[in-house]
Design a protein around this motif. Sequence first.
Motif, mmCIF file in Angstrom:
data_model
loop_
_atom_site.group_PDB
_atom_site.id
_atom_site.type_symbol
_atom_site.label_atom_id
_atom_site.label_comp_id
_atom_site.label_asym_id
_atom_site.label_seq_id
_atom_site.Cartn_x
_atom_site.Cartn_y
_atom_site.Cartn_z
ATOM 1 N N UNK A 134 0.812 -1.228 0.000
ATOM 2 C CA UNK A 134 0.000 0.000 0.000
ATOM 3 C C UNK A 134 0.841 1.271 0.000
ATOM 4 N N UNK A 135 1.983 1.243 0.665
ATOM 5 C CA UNK A 135 2.831 2.430 0.766
ATOM 6 C C UNK A 135 3.687 2.632 -0.483
ATOM 7 N N UNK A 136 3.567 1.732 -1.481
ATOM 8 C CA UNK A 136 4.299 1.880 -2.739
ATOM 9 C C UNK A 136 3.334 1.906 -3.920
ATOM 10 N N UNK A 137 2.178 2.521 -3.692
ATOM 11 C CA UNK A 137 1.173 2.680 -4.754
ATOM 12 C C UNK A 137 0.759 1.346 -5.369
ATOM 13 N N UNK A 138 0.643 0.319 -4.519
ATOM 14 C CA UNK A 138 0.155 -0.962 -5.003
ATOM 15 C C UNK A 138 1.174 -1.790 -5.735
ATOM 16 N N UNK A 139 2.468 -1.471 -5.592
ATOM 17 C CA UNK A 139 3.497 -2.302 -6.217
ATOM 18 C C UNK A 139 3.478 -3.684 -5.588
ATOM 19 N N UNK A 140 4.049 -4.652 -6.291
ATOM 20 C CA UNK A 140 4.010 -6.034 -5.807
ATOM 21 C C UNK A 140 5.313 -6.401 -5.117
ATOM 22 N N UNK A 141 5.193 -7.284 -4.120
ATOM 23 C CA UNK A 141 6.352 -7.826 -3.438
ATOM 24 C C UNK A 141 6.064 -9.252 -3.005
ATOM 25 N N UNK A 142 6.886 -9.766 -2.124
ATOM 26 C CA UNK A 142 6.682 -11.094 -1.558
ATOM 27 C C UNK A 142 6.738 -10.961 -0.042
ATOM 28 N N UNK A 143 5.761 -11.535 0.646
ATOM 29 C CA UNK A 143 5.731 -11.403 2.101
ATOM 30 C C UNK A 143 5.649 -12.775 2.752
ATOM 31 N N UNK A 144 5.955 -12.805 4.046
ATOM 32 C CA UNK A 144 5.918 -14.046 4.813
ATOM 33 C C UNK A 144 4.500 -14.310 5.303
ATOM 34 N N UNK A 145 4.047 -15.543 5.183
ATOM 35 C CA UNK A 145 2.722 -15.925 5.686
ATOM 36 C C UNK A 145 2.811 -16.487 7.101
ATOM 37 N N UNK A 146 4.040 -16.588 7.618
ATOM 38 C CA UNK A 146 4.275 -17.034 8.985
ATOM 39 C C UNK A 146 5.613 -16.462 9.424
ATOM 40 N N UNK A 147 5.884 -16.504 10.711
ATOM 41 C CA UNK A 147 7.182 -16.033 11.200
ATOM 42 C C UNK A 147 8.290 -16.942 10.678
ATOM 43 N N UNK A 148 9.344 -16.326 10.144
ATOM 44 C CA UNK A 148 10.497 -17.069 9.639
ATOM 45 C C UNK A 148 11.708 -16.632 10.454
ATOM 46 N N UNK A 149 12.333 -17.572 11.111
ATOM 47 C CA UNK A 149 13.464 -17.269 11.979
ATOM 48 C C UNK A 149 14.762 -17.290 11.171
ATOM 49 N N UNK A 150 15.692 -16.426 11.546
ATOM 50 C CA UNK A 150 17.004 -16.411 10.897
ATOM 51 C C UNK A 150 17.609 -17.809 10.922
ATOM 52 N N UNK A 151 18.134 -18.233 9.795
ATOM 53 C CA UNK A 151 18.687 -19.578 9.656
ATOM 54 C C UNK A 151 17.768 -20.521 8.921
ATOM 55 N N UNK A 152 16.453 -20.234 8.921
ATOM 56 C CA UNK A 152 15.511 -21.051 8.163
ATOM 57 C C UNK A 152 15.526 -20.617 6.699
#
Length: 546
Positions: A134-152
């Motif tokens: 939303x803060x980039x005028x609807x540009x697309x990205x990839x987001x996490x659907x769950x918490x991902x810990x460093x090393x995973x």
Amino acid sequence: QQQQQQQQNSPPSTFFVSPRNETSAHAMAQTLLMPTNENEYNTNNNEHPLPPLELRKRVSEQLRNIRIQTLEKAAKEFEDIERARRQGISTSTSAAGAAACKIETEGYPVELRKWAVLQGEDANVSKVAPCLLPFMNGARGLCATEDIRAGENILEIPRRMLLDAGTICISEQGPFGDLLRILERCGADTVMTLWIMKERMKMKTKQETFWSLYFLSLPDGNQKLTPLSWPEEVVKVGLGNTLIFETVMQERQKVRNGYDALLPSLLANCPESFEGNQEEFWSYDQYISALELWMSYAMTVKPVHNSNSGTIDVLSPVAFFCNHGIYPHCVHYSQLRLSDECLVFPAVRDVGKNEEIMLSYGAKSNGELLLFYGFCIDDNPYDSIDITLDFDSLNGVEKPEVRKRREELLVKHDLTLNHAIRKNAELPVDLIATIRILCCEEELVFLYDGDPKMREISMLSESKASDALFTALGAIRSSMSCADAIEHQATQEWCVANQHYLSECKKYTRGLFQVIDVALEQVSMWRQTSSLAGKKLGKRTHRDLP
């Protein structure tokens, strides 16, 4: 205790060389402490087996605490400021906090992720989803659907799902495939550009292929991704007086020449290889669009770990939705895993649920980002300006033997006339040394045998050198258009229609001004120092007395 005191009084970013360097260091530590395959590691390193697991876990936790206090804290501050700037919110307000991404629930990107899930258990995309920002005028990205810990691992993409020129030359059939195999010697960029044009033609004519969802999920042929395809008037107005303008125009002409040398001849002599209307599917506009797509979204990887087979450029499904970040969650993703040839994206920093996942495209300046990807980043720590010194502008026409002696001194001390001044860094030692040699008095140049990287040659030449660099930087600054004055060069309607392009041009220009202004401050201090030193060393007269 000293470090804790420093952390309380200084911003976290002061503790490391650069965001990417620090992230890479933590990534390397993770790999050394917790290798993917411990048995394989111990087999290949009999003399230096891994320490006990309990010890490695304890060290990993200590590194995690350090990362949270430095890298994670700096990343959050930077991201909050960037997000607030895009939303038009004061960075001092609490409203600049994190904003969750909007996960997409329908459309081709969602279908691509579903398709990837069906490709087998080794295709691990379960922790991510395409999203709108939303803060980039609807540009697309990839987001996490769950918490991902460093090393995973954030993502795991099997080799068979990676799209590259070698795969296409093997799998493409018919006259067009035969043509691509002939053109393979011209390079992967040529093969992939033509093949993407062909795939887009098939999509428009409703011909479904194995790779269709890749291109239905990416920008179509109507979008102009980089200055290579932007309207020429936009490039001239937005970048006309900047350091990158000449490079952009040269690259635009190079791409045009490449098309003119290739496509018309192929269309005339190999018509059986090209389906569809030539003007609609095989025009220059379609060519530059396909080339931009390939250059902007492809990743460079090494086919097999520890292999000597070189690197290849690939399109990686789902992963190509990831945007570039100054503080990335993943930096080391350029080697396929040896055990199963999967392209793995390990997390270096924790990723929260609904948080955008950022990759590092490299320690790239805004000039590089703009030219190859079509965007810039405010306050980019990797911004820099190039400066080229020359003999004549500093000393006029000199005697040949004097000029030759200066050239000999430059070679002796491994110096060149081309230098880069980087943002928030001290003036390069090599730049100062070079300008010292160029400004050395003629009567001293044959006698000098010191090291210009260590100290001044003479007080007179030091003053001349600092003045010359100040003048050169000032000239560069004066030659550039003010970023805030770009809109005044065209009508309001034209500026609105080209707002996206002009916005990126302004970011680029602002970044250059920031680099130059910091450098000018440093040179001003140098001038004052050399001036005071010269005064102290000179003979006192009545004018110096109180």
